[in-house]
Enzyme design. Structure first.
Site, PDB file in Angstrom:
ATOM      1  N   GLN A  11      14.058  -0.965 -26.646  1.00 40.04           N
ATOM      2  CA  GLN A  11      13.461   0.375 -26.818  1.00 40.04           C
ATOM      3  C   GLN A  11      12.634   0.428 -28.111  1.00 40.04           C
ATOM      4  OE1 GLN A  11      15.909   3.908 -25.345  1.00 40.04           O
ATOM      5  NE2 GLN A  11      17.466   2.695 -26.366  1.00 40.04           N
ATOM      6  N   ALA A  64      19.351  -6.840 -30.815  1.00 41.11           N
ATOM      7  CA  ALA A  64      20.759  -6.594 -31.163  1.00 41.11           C
ATOM      8  C   ALA A  64      21.605  -6.664 -29.897  1.00 41.11           C
ATOM      9  CB  ALA A  64      20.914  -5.214 -31.801  1.00 41.11           C
ATOM     10  N   THR A  66      23.717  -4.531 -27.993  1.00 43.99           N
ATOM     11  CA  THR A  66      23.867  -3.067 -28.004  1.00 43.99           C
ATOM     12  C   THR A  66      24.801  -2.520 -26.919  1.00 43.99           C
ATOM     13  OG1 THR A  66      21.864  -2.881 -26.676  1.00 43.99           O
ATOM     14  CG2 THR A  66      21.601  -2.631 -29.045  1.00 43.99           C
ATOM     15  N   TYR A 103      17.862  -2.951 -38.151  1.00 42.03           N
ATOM     16  CA  TYR A 103      18.334  -1.633 -37.712  1.00 42.03           C
ATOM     17  C   TYR A 103      19.845  -1.644 -37.579  1.00 42.03           C
ATOM     18  CZ  TYR A 103      13.432  -1.179 -36.953  1.00 42.03           C
ATOM     19  OH  TYR A 103      12.079  -1.170 -37.177  1.00 42.03           O
ATOM     20  N   THR A 105      23.415   1.396 -37.393  1.00 35.50           N
ATOM     21  CA  THR A 105      23.879   2.491 -36.548  1.00 35.50           C
ATOM     22  C   THR A 105      24.836   3.450 -37.262  1.00 35.50           C
ATOM     23  OG1 THR A 105      25.275   2.911 -34.608  1.00 35.50           O
ATOM     24  CG2 THR A 105      25.612   0.832 -35.700  1.00 35.50           C
ATOM     25  N   TYR A 129      31.314  -3.178 -31.749  1.00 33.81           N
ATOM     26  CA  TYR A 129      29.871  -3.058 -31.984  1.00 33.81           C
ATOM     27  C   TYR A 129      29.610  -2.572 -33.417  1.00 33.81           C
ATOM     28  CZ  TYR A 129      25.268  -0.756 -31.854  1.00 33.81           C
ATOM     29  OH  TYR A 129      23.996  -0.327 -32.143  1.00 33.81           O
ATOM     30  N   LYS A 133      27.864  -4.646 -36.490  1.00 28.91           N
ATOM     31  CA  LYS A 133      26.638  -4.122 -37.110  1.00 28.91           C
ATOM     32  C   LYS A 133      26.844  -3.962 -38.623  1.00 28.91           C
ATOM     33  CE  LYS A 133      23.294  -2.962 -35.354  1.00 28.91           C
ATOM     34  NZ  LYS A 133      22.061  -3.743 -35.001  1.00 28.91           N
TER      35      LYS A 133
HETATM   36  N1  LIG Z   1      20.370   2.493 -28.621  1.00 27.55           N
HETATM   37  C1  LIG Z   1      20.976   3.289 -29.495  1.00 27.55           C
HETATM   38  O1  LIG Z   1      21.402   4.408 -29.158  1.00 27.55           O
HETATM   39  C2  LIG Z   1      21.118   2.863 -30.933  1.00 27.55           C
HETATM   40  C3  LIG Z   1      21.797   3.712 -31.819  1.00 27.55           C
HETATM   41  C4  LIG Z   1      21.924   3.334 -33.153  1.00 27.55           C
HETATM   42  C5  LIG Z   1      21.379   2.144 -33.589  1.00 27.55           C
HETATM   43  N2  LIG Z   1      20.734   1.307 -32.709  1.00 27.55           N
HETATM   44  C6  LIG Z   1      20.201   0.038 -33.214  1.00 27.55           C
HETATM   45  O2  LIG Z   1      18.789   0.092 -33.110  1.00 27.55           O
HETATM   46  C7  LIG Z   1      18.283  -1.219 -32.837  1.00 27.55           C
HETATM   47  C8  LIG Z   1      17.369  -1.191 -31.622  1.00 27.55           C
HETATM   48  O3  LIG Z   1      18.140  -0.726 -30.520  1.00 27.55           O
HETATM   49  P1  LIG Z   1      17.490  -0.456 -29.089  1.00 27.55           P
HETATM   50  O4  LIG Z   1      17.973   0.887 -28.653  1.00 27.55           O
HETATM   51  O5  LIG Z   1      16.031  -0.737 -29.122  1.00 27.55           O
HETATM   52  O6  LIG Z   1      18.268  -1.551 -28.266  1.00 27.55           O
HETATM   53  P2  LIG Z   1      17.937  -2.160 -26.826  1.00 27.55           P
HETATM   54  O7  LIG Z   1      16.949  -1.309 -26.118  1.00 27.55           O
HETATM   55  O8  LIG Z   1      19.259  -2.443 -26.214  1.00 27.55           O
HETATM   56  O9  LIG Z   1      17.214  -3.510 -27.209  1.00 27.55           O
HETATM   57  C9  LIG Z   1      17.904  -4.573 -27.763  1.00 27.55           C
HETATM   58  C10 LIG Z   1      17.059  -5.796 -27.536  1.00 27.55           C
HETATM   59  O10 LIG Z   1      17.785  -6.905 -28.081  1.00 27.55           O
HETATM   60  C11 LIG Z   1      17.604  -7.973 -27.188  1.00 27.55           C
HETATM   61  N3  LIG Z   1      18.658  -8.958 -27.305  1.00 27.55           N
HETATM   62  C12 LIG Z   1      19.960  -8.891 -26.988  1.00 27.55           C
HETATM   63  N4  LIG Z   1      20.570 -10.066 -27.202  1.00 27.55           N
HETATM   64  C13 LIG Z   1      19.600 -10.906 -27.657  1.00 27.55           C
HETATM   65  C14 LIG Z   1      19.587 -12.251 -28.056  1.00 27.55           C
HETATM   66  N5  LIG Z   1      20.674 -13.026 -28.007  1.00 27.55           N
HETATM   67  N6  LIG Z   1      18.431 -12.787 -28.495  1.00 27.55           N
HETATM   68  C15 LIG Z   1      17.290 -12.053 -28.537  1.00 27.55           C
HETATM   69  N7  LIG Z   1      17.242 -10.775 -28.146  1.00 27.55           N
HETATM   70  C16 LIG Z   1      18.392 -10.215 -27.729  1.00 27.55           C
HETATM   71  C17 LIG Z   1      17.619  -7.347 -25.803  1.00 27.55           C
HETATM   72  O11 LIG Z   1      17.016  -8.239 -24.920  1.00 27.55           O
HETATM   73  P3  LIG Z   1      17.478  -8.328 -23.391  1.00 27.55           P
HETATM   74  O12 LIG Z   1      16.872  -7.139 -22.736  1.00 27.55           O
HETATM   75  O13 LIG Z   1      16.903  -9.633 -22.958  1.00 27.55           O
HETATM   76  O14 LIG Z   1      18.976  -8.299 -23.400  1.00 27.55           O
HETATM   77  C18 LIG Z   1      16.789  -6.102 -26.055  1.00 27.55           C
HETATM   78  O15 LIG Z   1      15.415  -6.350 -25.877  1.00 27.55           O
HETATM   79  C19 LIG Z   1      19.513  -2.128 -32.706  1.00 27.55           C
HETATM   80  O16 LIG Z   1      19.736  -2.778 -33.918  1.00 27.55           O
HETATM   81  C20 LIG Z   1      20.635  -1.166 -32.416  1.00 27.55           C
HETATM   82  O17 LIG Z   1      21.878  -1.691 -32.857  1.00 27.55           O
HETATM   83  C21 LIG Z   1      20.575   1.643 -31.398  1.00 27.55           C
END
Ligand SMILES: NC(=O)c1ccc[n+]([C@@H]2O[C@H](COP(=O)([O-])OP(=O)(O)OC[C@H]3O[C@@H](n4cnc5c(N)ncnc54)[C@H](OP(=O)(O)O)[C@@H]3O)[C@@H](O)[C@H]2O)c1
Length: 299
Positions: A11, A64, A66, A103, A105, A129, A133
């Site tokens: 995202q 990450a 996630t 990033y 959380t 998780y 993090k």
């Molecule tokens: N989503 C939330 O509500 C939330 C809340 C607080 C903080 N955050 C933090 O914000 C950041 C961005 O989150 P987001 O919402 O954009 O997450 P997301 O949509 O789940 O995207 C995470 C990305 O990481 C990739 N990934 C997972 N395992 C991997 C690996 N081994 N090697 C390379 N890529 C890998 C995934 O690829 P695949 O699609 O191939 O698995 C996906 O493209 C993260 O650090 C997350 O912890 C998110």
């Protein structure tokens, strides 16, 4: 200026592909990598080699593990992606003298109380998780590389699945929904996170003192139940026909999940606002925009 973006299809990663362009040459990788460059955070030697070869000025890590509930049964994998890989990135950027953007959380906190969390308050994650993090944050801080760690919450985007889209789908199918009302936070768009990242990077390049952890969330607060009501009300006003008649408020205890989640996800973002001269929009702004984009209706 050479910028390596990891996790380009998540995202936040997707929005960063756009927002980072004006800053320099962006090399964006997903887990498949390309041209011999490793983008898989599970391949720690490959990641180190890629940074040594590429010598980026900036690394932005949007990848990450996630899957919050799944992490409870895969702690080693979650730790590798969320803690060990960022440690390698930090070690390499310390040697290269460049910036690492990462990033994190609100799940690093235990969710107690009613007040927004500040960056200097004690962490106490409730789930794997959040724990991994937090370990990632600590590894980056310990490396002493120049870094920006943005702790954000309740992320959504036009691309990918998210709570708002799920609510619209369920509201079209079901007459009654049951939604948690005792977890409070701020839905934050990936678009806002990416734009603020680019703004902060521009500023930080000339202000190394800016290195540190920052809370980054939209302004205001709402429960998941309030968020669902807002989304469904907006859709109705835009003329969508929905089956839902009742949106019942339930408690976290009524909806058990493998991972425990914090009740208070409020983040105090004053450090970010003051350091970088930013205004954070109300959470409703981005959600309205998301609905317009994903539903294709116009107001
Ligand atoms: N989503 C939330 O509500 C939330 C809340 C607080 C903080 N955050 C933090 O914000 C950041 C961005 O989150 P987001 O919402 O954009 O997450 P997301 O949509 O789940 O995207 C995470 C990305 O990481 C990739 N990934 C997972 N395992 C991997 C690996 N081994 N090697 C390379 N890529 C890998 C995934 O690829 P695949 O699609 O191939 O698995 C996906 O493209 C993260 O650090 C997350 O912890 C998110």
């Amino acid at each position: 200026m050479k910028i390596l973006l990891l996790g380009k299809n998540g995202q936040v990663g997707w929005e960063l592909q756009r927002a980072l362009q004006p800053l320099g040459q962006v090399i964006a990788l997903d887990r498949a990598g390309e041209c011999g460059l490793v983008g898989n955070l599970g391949d720690l030697p490959g990641l180190r080699r890629t940074l040594c070869d590429l010598k980026p000025d900036i690394v932005v890590n949007a990848a990450a593990y996630t899957a919050v509930d799944k992490a409870e049964s895969e702690p080693a994998l979650a730790r590798r992606i969320n803690a060990e890989a960022p440690a390698i990135l930090a070690e390499c950027m310390k040697k290269l003298g460049g910036w690492l953007v990462h990033y994190s959380t609100d799940y690093v906190f235990d969710g107690s109380g009613q007040q927004p969390w500040r960056e200097d308050q004690s962490t106490a994650p409730l789930n794997v998780y959040g724990q991994t993090k937090r370990e990632g944050e600590q590894a980056i801080q310990a490396s002493d590389c120049k870094h920006l760690i943005f702790r954000t919450s309740w992320v959504y985007a036009a691309r990918g699945n998210n709570f708002a889209k799920t609510m619209l789908r369920l509201a079209a199918e079901r007459e009654q929904l049951k939604i948690i009302d005792d977890q409070v936070g701020a839905p934050t768009s990936a678009e806002l996170i990416a734009d603020i990242t680019a703004h902060c990077l521009r500023t930080a390049r000339n202000k190394p003192v800016a290195s540190g952890i920052y809370h980054l969330a939209a302004a205001g607060e709402v429960s998941w139940h309030g968020y669902a009501n807002f989304v469904i009300e907006q859709a109705r006003q835009a003329g969508q026909e929905l089956a839902v008649q009742k949106i019942a408020a339930i408690t976290t205890a009524d909806y058990p999940t493998p991972a425990q989640r914090p009740l208070n996800s409020r983040l105090d973002c004053s450090k970010l606002r003051d350091t970088f001269g930013l205004h954070l929009p109300d959470w409703q702004n981005g959600v309205e925009r998301l609905l317009l984009e994903t539903q294709g209706y116009s107001s």
